[in-house]
Structures are given as C-alpha cells and as structure tokens.
Design a protein around this motif. Structure first.
Motif, short mmCIF file in Angstrom:
data_model
loop_
_atom_site.label_atom_id
_atom_site.label_comp_id
_atom_site.label_asym_id
_atom_site.label_seq_id
_atom_site.Cartn_x
_atom_site.Cartn_y
_atom_site.Cartn_z
N VAL A 55 0.86 -1.13 0.07
CA VAL A 55 0.02 0.10 0.27
C VAL A 55 0.89 1.26 0.02
O VAL A 55 0.53 2.40 -0.79
N CYS A 56 1.73 1.33 0.92
CA CYS A 56 2.54 2.51 0.94
C CYS A 56 3.44 2.79 -0.37
O CYS A 56 3.81 3.89 -0.68
N THR A 57 3.89 1.74 -1.06
CA THR A 57 4.57 1.97 -2.34
C THR A 57 3.68 2.57 -3.36
O THR A 57 3.99 3.69 -4.02
N ASP A 102 11.99 0.80 -6.62
CA ASP A 102 11.01 0.27 -6.67
C ASP A 102 9.67 1.09 -6.97
O ASP A 102 8.91 0.88 -7.81
N ILE A 103 9.58 2.02 -6.19
CA ILE A 103 8.50 3.13 -6.39
C ILE A 103 8.66 3.79 -7.52
O ILE A 103 7.54 4.00 -8.37
N GLU A 104 10.09 4.23 -8.25
CA GLU A 104 10.21 4.67 -9.53
C GLU A 104 9.58 3.85 -10.63
O GLU A 104 8.92 4.13 -11.54
N GLU A 105 9.96 2.57 -10.24
CA GLU A 105 9.72 1.61 -11.44
C GLU A 105 8.15 1.26 -11.58
O GLU A 105 7.46 1.29 -12.40
N ILE A 106 7.39 1.05 -10.26
CA ILE A 106 6.21 0.72 -10.28
C ILE A 106 5.38 1.89 -10.66
O ILE A 106 4.18 1.67 -11.52
N VAL A 142 5.26 -1.95 13.37
CA VAL A 142 4.07 -1.27 14.05
C VAL A 142 3.19 -1.05 13.03
O VAL A 142 3.52 -0.15 12.17
N ALA A 143 2.06 -1.39 13.23
CA ALA A 143 0.98 -1.09 12.25
C ALA A 143 0.57 0.17 12.33
O ALA A 143 0.71 0.92 13.57
N THR A 144 -0.35 1.09 11.55
CA THR A 144 -0.81 2.22 11.53
C THR A 144 0.23 3.55 11.83
O THR A 144 -0.25 4.45 12.26
N ILE A 145 1.39 3.20 11.34
CA ILE A 145 2.08 4.51 11.15
C ILE A 145 1.75 4.99 9.91
O ILE A 145 2.52 5.07 9.12
N ARG A 146 0.53 5.47 9.67
CA ARG A 146 0.11 6.03 8.46
C ARG A 146 -0.77 7.00 8.72
O ARG A 146 -1.98 7.10 8.59
N SER A 147 0.00 8.37 9.12
CA SER A 147 -0.90 9.61 9.14
C SER A 147 -0.42 10.54 8.12
O SER A 147 0.64 10.50 7.53
N VAL A 148 -1.35 11.49 8.17
CA VAL A 148 -1.19 12.73 7.37
C VAL A 148 -1.07 13.85 8.26
O VAL A 148 -2.23 14.01 8.83
N TYR A 149 -0.41 14.83 7.98
CA TYR A 149 -0.30 16.03 8.75
C TYR A 149 -0.11 17.29 7.87
O TYR A 149 0.83 17.11 6.95
N ARG A 169 -4.51 5.72 1.16
CA ARG A 169 -4.91 7.16 1.31
C ARG A 169 -5.44 7.71 0.00
O ARG A 169 -5.23 7.28 -1.15
N ASN A 170 -5.91 8.93 -0.06
CA ASN A 170 -6.47 9.55 -1.24
C ASN A 170 -5.77 10.72 -1.29
O ASN A 170 -6.04 11.84 -0.65
N SER A 171 -4.82 10.70 -2.56
CA SER A 171 -3.87 11.82 -2.58
C SER A 171 -4.65 13.32 -3.20
O SER A 171 -4.33 14.41 -2.81
N SER A 172 -5.61 12.87 -3.95
CA SER A 172 -6.43 14.09 -4.30
C SER A 172 -7.11 14.80 -3.16
O SER A 172 -7.48 15.98 -3.16
N GLU A 173 -7.62 13.93 -2.07
CA GLU A 173 -8.19 14.71 -0.93
C GLU A 173 -7.21 15.55 -0.30
O GLU A 173 -7.67 16.79 0.15
N VAL A 174 -5.93 15.16 -0.19
CA VAL A 174 -5.05 15.82 0.60
C VAL A 174 -4.82 17.17 -0.49
O VAL A 174 -4.88 18.48 0.18
#
Length: 247
Positions: free
Chosen positions: A77-79, A116-120, A158-165, A185-190
């Motif tokens: 998901v993070c990738t 990997d992120i650049e490739e995907i 540790v799960a849920t280190i997935r926050s947006v500030y 996450r929804n990048s368009s919403e940010v």
C-alpha cells in the motif's frame, strides 16, 4: 525518556552495538507524548532523510508542508501511495507545499525502496525526502500509531504509522488524518483540503461538503449581512446561518 549510552566515546563497532541496545531498551511513555491538535504547533525534529539531515521547521521555511508516514519499506500500500504523491508533486509545488515522507526504517533501505517506487509508478525521478525513523521517535512525537501499536512501539513492525499532517507556514498543524494499515490514502483529497484551507485563509470563508476549486463558498455566521455585502458583494441566503458566495 532514556539517557543515551553513546554520550561516552567508544570504538565504532562498540558504538554500533550500543546504538542497537539503546533502541531496544527505549521506552515510550504516553505522559511524555505531545498532544497534537488542530492549530497546535507542529513538533519540530531533526532526522536523517533520503536527502540528508532534515530539520522540519527549517525545511518548511515559509512553505506549507505535508508530512505523511508509513510503517515499513517494501510494503504494497505504501509503495503505491508514495508513487502517487510523487506524481502529484508539481501540483503541490504550485500550492507552495513541500512533501515529506516518513517510514519506520533506515534511510539506506529507503534508497533501495525508491527504485521500486520509481519503477512501479513509472517515475523519472522520485524527488522529495523520506525520513528514516527506525527508532520510532517521530512516530511517537506525532502519535502515529493505534493502541496496540503503541504497546509495541519499541520493537518489531508497528501497524498504523500511516498518518497525514498538513502544516501551514506558521508551523501550525491544520489537518490530521490517520488511516488503518489496510486502507490506502487519497492523494487528491489531500490536495483538495489544502485548496480549501488556503482559500479560507485568503478570503475569510469556509467551504461546504465536497467543495472543489471554483465552487461557491460559505460566509461564516460571525460575519453580519452588512459586512458580508461590503466584503463579498452578492451572496445567496439559504438560511440566516447559511449564505453562499462566489470564491
């Protein structure tokens, strides 16, 4: 908090061993954790990143910022998320917003993950910093974990280190979103909420449900009709407390 065992000079190998042991015995106490709320000052920190040492407040300067975090490298998901934000970086740049990623592993591993992120995501170049937070110090500082994750903050994934500030140029936290590990996450919403925040700051208005750039905005109830007429010109009164005007 702990007192670092590294304050006394040791041989390099011994320092490495001690550094590992310090991380293992680090205890995180909720009593010491900052309480971050909307409009509170974003806690400052200095940490290693994929673009060198990064001091949050200095890095942001007079810009807005989006700090968004991840539990580990090479996670699916993070990738996809980092790739999506990287593709939208020009849109964030137009809004004077700096992106800052974070993952709870070492910077060297981030550098490999970026390939990997650049490739995907078919990126020419990944161009914003990812903070290395293997010690979980920033995750603790910003309270990025759930209840069970906090109990395991000193050890393991540790799960849920997935926050947006979202942080404004005065270094105030203007938006907080924390996601469970299973939801991307929804990048368009940010982007949307940054547009709404910036519109509100510049025009003294608030935005309705699902607001997008170009839609009508709402005049705050604290503004009288006479003041609204002087400031905004024409407006549409649906209820005395609900008045729309052009952005």
């Amino acid at each position: 908090m702990f007192r670092s065992l590294l304050s006394v000079k040791k041989p390099v190998q011994q320092q490495s061993l001690l550094k590992t042991s310090v991380r293992m015995i680090r205890t995180f106490n909720q009593e010491e954790q900052p309480r971050i709320r909307i409009n509170s000052l974003a806690p400052n920190f200095t940490a290693d990143s994929t673009q060198g040492k990064l001091n949050l407040h200095e890095y942001l300067g007079n810009s807005w910022g989006v700090l968004f975090s991840h539990p580990a490298d090479f996670t699916p998901v993070c990738t996809t998320e980092l790739g999506a934000f990287a593709k939208l970086k020009p849109d964030f740049d137009k809004r004077n917003v700096k992106l800052i990623g974070l993952s709870a592993e070492e910077v060297d591993k981030h550098q490999t993950w970026i390939k990997d992120i650049e490739e995907i995501s078919a990126l020419d170049k990944f161009s914003f910093p990812i903070i290395g937070d293997s010690s979980r110090e920033v995750a603790f500082l910003y309270d990025m974990v759930d209840e069970e994750g906090f109990k395991n903050l000193s050890n393991g994934i540790v799960a849920t280190i997935r926050s947006v500030y979202v942080i404004d140029p005065s270094k105030k936290v203007r938006l907080i979103i924390t996601y469970p590990a299973s939801v991307g996450r929804n990048s368009s919403e940010v982007l949307r909420v940054i547009d709404a925040l910036q519109k509100g700051d510049s025009k003294g208005v608030v935005t309705p449900i699902n607001w997008q750039v170009g839609d009508d905005v709402i005049i705050p109830p604290t503004v009288s009709d006479a003041a609204a007429k002087e400031k905004f010109g024409d407006f549409n009164t649906v209820k005395p407390y609900l008045r729309y005007t052009k952005a």
